[in-house]
Motif scaffolding. Sequence first.
Motif, short mmCIF file in Angstrom:
data_model
loop_
_atom_site.label_atom_id
_atom_site.label_comp_id
_atom_site.label_asym_id
_atom_site.label_seq_id
_atom_site.Cartn_x
_atom_site.Cartn_y
_atom_site.Cartn_z
N ARG A 45 0.57 -1.19 -0.07
CA ARG A 45 0.14 -0.07 -0.09
C ARG A 45 0.93 1.12 -0.18
O ARG A 45 2.08 1.19 0.24
CB ARG A 45 -0.93 -0.07 1.08
N SER A 46 0.07 2.54 -0.28
CA SER A 46 1.02 3.67 0.00
C SER A 46 1.79 4.01 1.11
O SER A 46 1.21 3.83 2.13
CB SER A 46 0.17 4.80 -0.50
N ALA A 47 2.99 4.20 0.88
CA ALA A 47 3.86 4.65 1.94
C ALA A 47 3.85 6.32 2.34
O ALA A 47 4.89 6.66 3.20
CB ALA A 47 5.29 4.17 1.86
N SER A 48 3.02 6.95 1.76
CA SER A 48 3.29 8.29 1.40
C SER A 48 2.98 8.89 3.19
O SER A 48 3.81 9.83 3.54
CB SER A 48 2.25 9.00 0.80
N PRO A 49 2.02 8.70 3.81
CA PRO A 49 1.79 9.17 5.17
C PRO A 49 2.83 8.82 6.11
O PRO A 49 3.54 9.59 6.74
CB PRO A 49 0.63 8.37 5.46
N VAL A 51 6.02 8.25 5.01
CA VAL A 51 7.27 9.10 4.61
C VAL A 51 7.21 10.44 5.00
O VAL A 51 8.02 11.02 5.51
CB VAL A 51 7.36 9.33 3.20
N ARG A 52 6.06 11.05 5.02
CA ARG A 52 5.68 12.31 5.74
C ARG A 52 6.03 12.65 7.19
O ARG A 52 6.73 13.39 7.67
CB ARG A 52 4.31 12.84 5.47
N ARG A 53 5.93 11.38 7.94
CA ARG A 53 6.12 11.28 9.41
C ARG A 53 7.48 11.21 9.34
O ARG A 53 8.06 11.89 10.51
CB ARG A 53 5.37 10.05 9.74
N LEU A 54 8.19 10.45 8.68
CA LEU A 54 9.62 10.42 8.62
C LEU A 54 10.40 11.62 8.40
O LEU A 54 11.48 12.02 9.21
CB LEU A 54 10.06 9.18 7.68
N ARG A 55 9.64 12.44 7.25
CA ARG A 55 10.54 13.54 7.09
C ARG A 55 10.52 14.62 8.24
O ARG A 55 11.60 15.02 8.49
CB ARG A 55 9.96 14.21 5.90
N ARG A 56 9.50 14.38 8.88
CA ARG A 56 9.45 15.37 10.12
C ARG A 56 10.31 15.12 11.28
O ARG A 56 10.95 15.74 11.79
CB ARG A 56 7.86 15.49 10.42
N ALA A 57 10.29 13.51 11.44
CA ALA A 57 11.09 12.95 12.52
C ALA A 57 12.76 13.38 12.11
O ALA A 57 13.26 13.72 13.28
CB ALA A 57 11.05 11.66 12.69
N LEU A 58 13.11 13.47 10.91
CA LEU A 58 14.45 13.58 10.47
C LEU A 58 15.04 14.94 10.92
O LEU A 58 16.24 15.34 10.71
CB LEU A 58 14.78 13.19 9.02
N SER A 59 14.04 15.86 11.04
CA SER A 59 14.53 17.29 11.64
C SER A 59 15.27 17.35 12.80
O SER A 59 15.88 18.56 12.99
CB SER A 59 13.10 18.14 11.81
N ARG A 75 13.00 21.04 -1.07
CA ARG A 75 12.06 20.12 -0.31
C ARG A 75 11.61 18.71 -1.39
O ARG A 75 11.86 18.78 -2.48
CB ARG A 75 10.47 21.02 -0.12
N TYR A 76 11.60 17.59 -0.28
CA TYR A 76 11.02 16.56 -0.92
C TYR A 76 9.41 16.66 -1.10
O TYR A 76 8.78 16.20 -0.52
CB TYR A 76 11.14 15.30 -0.08
N ALA A 77 9.35 17.25 -2.30
CA ALA A 77 7.76 17.60 -2.52
C ALA A 77 6.96 16.67 -3.12
O ALA A 77 5.80 16.68 -2.79
CB ALA A 77 7.75 18.93 -3.37
N ALA A 78 7.45 15.82 -3.86
CA ALA A 78 6.50 14.69 -4.57
C ALA A 78 6.11 13.73 -3.40
O ALA A 78 7.04 13.39 -2.68
CB ALA A 78 7.26 13.96 -5.64
N ASP A 79 5.10 13.30 -3.37
CA ASP A 79 4.64 12.63 -2.21
C ASP A 79 3.84 11.18 -2.68
O ASP A 79 3.56 10.42 -2.10
CB ASP A 79 3.19 12.95 -1.51
#
Length: 254
Positions: A45-49, A51-59, A75-79
């Motif tokens: 299934r889609s991993a987009s949600p 990946v968005r959580r991961l991107r925030r955590a990597l801050s 920015r990693y803009a494509a989702d």
Amino acid sequence: MTPEDLLALLVTHRQSLAAGLHDEEDREEVAAALREVREAVTAGRSASPAVRRLRRALSALPPEHPVSDALGSRRYAADGTGGRALPTADAIGTVLNLLETRDATAVPDPGPPLSGTGAEPGPDAAKVPPVPGPGELLAKARERLLSAPALTEREHAALLSSHGDQPGLIRLADPRPGGSTARCPRFQFRPGTLQPLPVVLRINGLLRADLDPWGAADWWLGANSWLHGVPADLLGTLPDEELEGAALELVEAD
């Protein structure tokens, strides 16, 4: 730069990633997001949600870390997760193992065999492609965006003459020798005209194309799992409200 690129970076810098997350809570948040990605990949299934959580955590990574540097450069803009395949569940698990090891910095990255040892490469060695570094990923991403159809220099001059310097349009500075200083992707206009599409100008505003034209272009020209296609290709096919909703989903996730 897509989620596939982001995960490839984490696989490349798996050891320094673990070392860069000094706080246990930060490390656990990145690990939790990676577990969600792995579950999504395994389930197909889609991993987009995740990946968005991961991107925030990597801050939480220090600014000098290679992953922080790549995330900060644009920015990693494509989702979407279309196009290039995500790293396998096993590859993601390798990063997770380092994060979940208390002395993560003591676990070395497996490197290439030392020359002169006489050791033969394993049977699967030829099947594992090298993972590109952040600079190469960025260059390839920009090359892809610059290859999209764009206005000619004459058309761009006519646009400036008739409409002025439209601030809502994406203009990409081509760094290649002889490249245009203002490459304007053609999808932004009504077919056969130099009339900017109102929905494009609105979405470009949401994506802050004035500050990050590369990120906005990546959203338009990259696969998008929310829309099940490439946004630029869906202009005139999907209702404008659906396109704007997908862009707003990305902005609110950030």
